[in-house]
Write an enzyme that holds these catalytic residues in place. Sequence first.
Site, mmCIF file in Angstrom:
data_model
loop_
_atom_site.group_PDB
_atom_site.id
_atom_site.type_symbol
_atom_site.label_atom_id
_atom_site.label_comp_id
_atom_site.label_asym_id
_atom_site.label_seq_id
_atom_site.Cartn_x
_atom_site.Cartn_y
_atom_site.Cartn_z
ATOM 1 N N PRO A 192 -3.245 -6.514 -5.366
ATOM 2 C CA PRO A 192 -2.823 -5.272 -4.705
ATOM 3 C C PRO A 192 -3.208 -5.282 -3.229
ATOM 4 O O PRO A 192 -4.099 -6.025 -2.812
ATOM 5 C CB PRO A 192 -3.601 -4.193 -5.467
ATOM 6 C CG PRO A 192 -4.815 -4.887 -5.994
ATOM 7 C CD PRO A 192 -4.471 -6.342 -6.164
ATOM 8 N N GLU B 233 11.056 -8.165 -2.039
ATOM 9 C CA GLU B 233 11.571 -6.845 -1.650
ATOM 10 C C GLU B 233 10.944 -6.581 -0.296
ATOM 11 O O GLU B 233 9.766 -6.238 -0.203
ATOM 12 C CB GLU B 233 11.159 -5.838 -2.733
ATOM 13 C CG GLU B 233 12.058 -4.636 -2.795
ATOM 14 C CD GLU B 233 11.506 -3.535 -1.953
ATOM 15 O OE1 GLU B 233 11.857 -3.510 -0.745
ATOM 16 O OE2 GLU B 233 10.732 -2.728 -2.466
ATOM 17 N N LEU B 234 11.744 -6.809 0.771
ATOM 18 C CA LEU B 234 11.159 -6.917 2.120
ATOM 19 C C LEU B 234 11.550 -5.734 3.009
ATOM 20 O O LEU B 234 11.927 -4.683 2.526
ATOM 21 C CB LEU B 234 11.572 -8.263 2.722
ATOM 22 C CG LEU B 234 11.272 -9.481 1.825
ATOM 23 C CD1 LEU B 234 11.784 -10.767 2.441
ATOM 24 C CD2 LEU B 234 9.784 -9.576 1.517
ATOM 25 N N GLU C 133 11.398 -1.957 12.065
ATOM 26 C CA GLU C 133 11.159 -0.946 11.038
ATOM 27 C C GLU C 133 10.048 -0.025 11.554
ATOM 28 O O GLU C 133 8.948 -0.490 11.864
ATOM 29 C CB GLU C 133 10.725 -1.671 9.755
ATOM 30 C CG GLU C 133 10.803 -0.827 8.529
ATOM 31 C CD GLU C 133 10.537 -1.658 7.263
ATOM 32 O OE1 GLU C 133 9.841 -2.686 7.336
ATOM 33 O OE2 GLU C 133 11.017 -1.233 6.196
ATOM 34 N N CYS D 151 10.214 1.426 2.640
ATOM 35 C CA CYS D 151 11.157 0.402 3.113
ATOM 36 C C CYS D 151 12.597 0.909 3.096
ATOM 37 O O CYS D 151 13.468 0.280 3.684
ATOM 38 C CB CYS D 151 11.018 -0.859 2.275
ATOM 39 S SG CYS D 151 11.048 -0.488 0.526
ATOM 40 N N TRP E 141 0.814 -1.213 0.000
ATOM 41 C CA TRP E 141 0.000 0.000 0.000
ATOM 42 C C TRP E 141 0.848 1.264 0.000
ATOM 43 O O TRP E 141 0.340 2.345 -0.272
ATOM 44 C CB TRP E 141 -0.936 0.026 1.229
ATOM 45 C CG TRP E 141 -0.209 -0.228 2.528
ATOM 46 C CD1 TRP E 141 -0.118 -1.420 3.185
ATOM 47 C CD2 TRP E 141 0.579 0.704 3.295
ATOM 48 N NE1 TRP E 141 0.669 -1.284 4.310
ATOM 49 C CE2 TRP E 141 1.104 0.010 4.409
ATOM 50 C CE3 TRP E 141 0.879 2.056 3.162
ATOM 51 C CZ2 TRP E 141 1.915 0.629 5.365
ATOM 52 C CZ3 TRP E 141 1.687 2.671 4.110
ATOM 53 C CH2 TRP E 141 2.192 1.959 5.192
ATOM 54 N N GLY F 105 6.803 -6.268 0.556
ATOM 55 C CA GLY F 105 6.064 -6.166 1.810
ATOM 56 C C GLY F 105 6.981 -6.537 2.961
ATOM 57 O O GLY F 105 8.212 -6.434 2.853
ATOM 58 N N SER F 106 6.377 -7.010 4.032
ATOM 59 C CA SER F 106 7.180 -7.258 5.240
ATOM 60 C C SER F 106 8.010 -8.534 5.113
ATOM 61 O O SER F 106 7.650 -9.467 4.376
ATOM 62 C CB SER F 106 6.256 -7.371 6.454
ATOM 63 O OG SER F 106 5.543 -8.586 6.373
HETATM 64 O O1 SSN Z 1 9.043 1.120 -0.106
HETATM 65 C C1 SSN Z 1 9.519 0.646 -1.105
HETATM 66 C C2 SSN Z 1 9.941 1.328 -2.371
HETATM 67 C C3 SSN Z 1 10.547 2.653 -2.180
HETATM 68 C C4 SSN Z 1 11.121 3.242 -3.450
HETATM 69 O O2 SSN Z 1 11.023 2.667 -4.545
HETATM 70 O O3 SSN Z 1 11.708 4.304 -3.330
#
Ligand code: SSN
Length: 495
Positions: free
Chosen positions: A192, A267-268, A398, A301, A167, A245-246
């Site tokens: 999504p 991609e965590l 985090e 993240c 999100w 996500g997490s």
């Molecule tokens: O939170 C993940 C992606 C952040 C970004 O692409 O800059």
Amino acid sequence: MSQGSKSEAALASVRAAGLLKDKAFVAGQWIAADSGATFPVHDPASGAELARVADLGAAETDRAIAAAAAAWPAWRALTAKERATRLKAWHALILAHQEPLAVLMSAENGKPIAEARGEIAYGASFVEWFAEEAKRQYGEVIPAHGTDKRLLVLRQPIGVVAAITPWNFPSAMITRKVAPALAAGCPVVIKPAEDTPLSALALAELALQAGLPAGVFNVVTSSDPRAVGGRLTESPVVRKLSFTGSTEVGKILMAQCAGTVKKVSLELGGNAPFIVFDDADLDAAVAGAIASKYRNAGQTCVCANRLLIQDGVYDAFAEKLAAHVRTIQVGPALEGGFQQGPLINAEGLAKVEALVGDALAHGACALVGGKRHALGGTFFEPTILTNVTDSMRIAREEIFGPVAPLYRFSTEEEAVRLANDTPFGLAAYFYSRDIGRVWRVAEGLEYGIVGINEGIISTEVAPFGGVKESGIGREGSRHGLDDFTELKYLCMGGI
Ligand SMILES: O=CCCC(=O)O
């Protein structure tokens, strides 16, 4: 005008652009749930209900997978240039609708409208990039091990791809996965985040207008991520899962994918250190910290999670940072002029509040902010904590909120040791003007991305991804196509 009616007024422009969709998108059709069920999408600034969206389950997910599988042969048979043409058309349509897409994103995610406009452009950049990369999916000719042989390597599309997206970047995390998949010749089923499905559906409408064939791009909206995720990971037809996500959920999905030995890109979570050495340009470091920490209310993240400041500049840096943070204007995303919106939901707010509360209870001090914002709802004050130590919860978790905890260190070795003392390894940042130190620290940090005298590292042209428990694989750049292809080695003998 109440906040609820303000969201409704803003959405009128999205509706007029034909981008407010409440059905899921499967096999080129807008579909309701078999059961007729729907779930609500809220404006986090006001709590107002924006829409009710089709609440799909396992059966509809299976149909989306089947639609993608049926679409695959024709999609992969197109020339790379033909796929690139569809992607370029999608890119042009996204940019042509930047304003309604940004309004929709601000409404469902809460990010300030200026940031939402930026995300639409950022998201579109992946579509353009991979439209170009589609044509450069080269194979190899290998000098053979015998004079009667010729060895070749083909790169072929992996097959049906499932993408589960977050999100916090409701648009860009979709395009960063979908564009390379489509470019490589793979159809996609997206699930999504349940907080922000409207941006995904708007992208589907534009993909339809761009001429993407039925079944190539499917969006399964659902309030039940376990049911949908379960089908996407169990299905032998799905050959690749891409998830942002997490770390907790990523581990579960990875284990579920083991049953069918799917390729995964994850991609965590992160726990980004932001190191300021005594020799840094402090004004640049403050500007970088603001950009890295407070973007999207701290909900990315790659946001700075631990600000490690060397003894000699600790107080000066804290004062300069505080002067800037006190000027951050907080308010509803859709009203211009605010730099920080609300947090996504009550759960996100509770976590930030608990981490700050724990730090304060163990001796940290709130130099700025430190509590829920007077606006109420899920707004939290832009915050700086000083005297934070690595024994506090906030050092290990985090934060995902607008809170900058400042830690103190003495030596370069200590900074690198503290920075690496985490299971995570997504992004790290440091500020120094000593060229020797720049190389030593850049090489010593166990992270997939390192910002050096720079707080914003995201771009479609560079590989984005982490090491350790922050993930597997890279998104964006020329490497971003690799995860959606398989290498096939051809050994030709008798020549
Ligand atoms: O939170 C993940 C992606 C952040 C970004 O692409 O800059």
